[in-house]
Design an enzyme around this catalytic site. Structure first.
Site, short mmCIF file in Angstrom:
data_model
loop_
_atom_site.label_atom_id
_atom_site.label_comp_id
_atom_site.label_asym_id
_atom_site.label_seq_id
_atom_site.Cartn_x
_atom_site.Cartn_y
_atom_site.Cartn_z
N HIS A 190 0.82 -1.21 0.00
CA HIS A 190 0.00 0.00 0.00
C HIS A 190 0.86 1.27 0.00
O HIS A 190 0.42 2.32 0.44
CB HIS A 190 -0.94 0.02 1.20
CG HIS A 190 -1.71 -1.26 1.40
ND1 HIS A 190 -2.46 -1.83 0.38
CD2 HIS A 190 -1.82 -2.08 2.48
CE1 HIS A 190 -3.01 -2.95 0.83
NE2 HIS A 190 -2.64 -3.12 2.09
N ARG A 191 2.06 1.15 -0.50
CA ARG A 191 3.02 2.26 -0.58
C ARG A 191 3.45 2.76 0.81
O ARG A 191 3.95 3.87 0.94
CB ARG A 191 2.46 3.43 -1.41
CG ARG A 191 2.15 3.05 -2.86
CD ARG A 191 3.40 2.53 -3.58
NE ARG A 191 3.17 2.30 -5.00
CZ ARG A 191 2.95 1.10 -5.54
NH1 ARG A 191 2.88 0.03 -4.76
NH2 ARG A 191 2.79 0.97 -6.83
#
Length: 212
Positions: A190-191
């Protein structure tokens, strides 16, 4: 416009924790480098080297790391090349390693200095003979009429040094980048990447986590 927004990858290989990472960044670099080398990459020593010219314009190019220890990172080049001229005016430089198969990056900022002539001699004479001759044949970064001219220059120096050792050119040698800052990046889902910064102050390394 070529739209590349749909190209996405989730990073799930691992985590980087400031509590368990090494206190010294070179120790951490060595551990990561050995893990990366164990994946049998095509070119394990590849890195990006950035310099800044007299006008303040950054330049980047790919080089090969040839040695590292607690004193820094060593690479070799022609001192009269663009990067050599940049370093003569501004010794600040940056290295960047991108190890995509482990979803990791390492960036290094610091000052470069020329290594000793003896160190340069030792490495130069470990290179294949053709590479030694190439250092004489190429006026690196200077304009060249065509490929045939370069090949003619190579043939000329090959004949000149036929039957004898190829000497180290005065304009060829190595640099050592002495790190003042290093950052380790581990891709996260999710970065939410892990970023760990080491900064040198009063000869001691300070370690802290950064927001992704």
């Amino acid at each position: 416009m070529v739209n590349l927004g749909d190209i996405r990858r989730q990073y799930t290989q691992g985590r980087l924790d400031e509590q368990t990472a090494a206190a010294d960044p070179m120790t951490q670099f060595h551990a990561w480098f050995e893990q990366y080398r164990g994946t049998d990459p095509l070119e394990p020593t590849i890195m990006t080297v950035a310099s800044v010219d007299a006008a303040g314009q950054p330049w980047q190019r790919i080089l090969l790391l040839k040695a590292y220890d607690e004193n820094g990172f060593v690479f070799f080049t022609n001192y009269d090349s663009n990067k050599g001229q940049h370093f003569a005016e501004n010794a600040r430089a940056s290295l960047h390693f991108f190890w995509i198969n482990l979803e990791r990056q390492v960036q290094v900022q610091g000052m470069v200095e020329k290594i000793s002539r003896a160190e340069a001699e030792a490495y130069f004479h470990s290179r294949p003979r053709e590479s030694q001759l190439g250092a004489w044949a190429s006026a690196q970064s200077r304009p060249l009429a065509d490929r045939a001219t370069l090949e003619a220059q190579f043939a000329e120096v090959s004949k000149q040094y036929e039957g004898q050792d190829v000497p180290l050119p005065d304009y060829w040698g190595g640099y050592r980048l002495k790190p003042a800052r290093m950052e380790f990046w581990q891709g996260g889902e999710h970065r939410l990447h892990d970023r760990l910064e080491y900064s040198l102050a009063d000869r001691e390394w300070k370690k802290q986590r950064l927001n992704p």
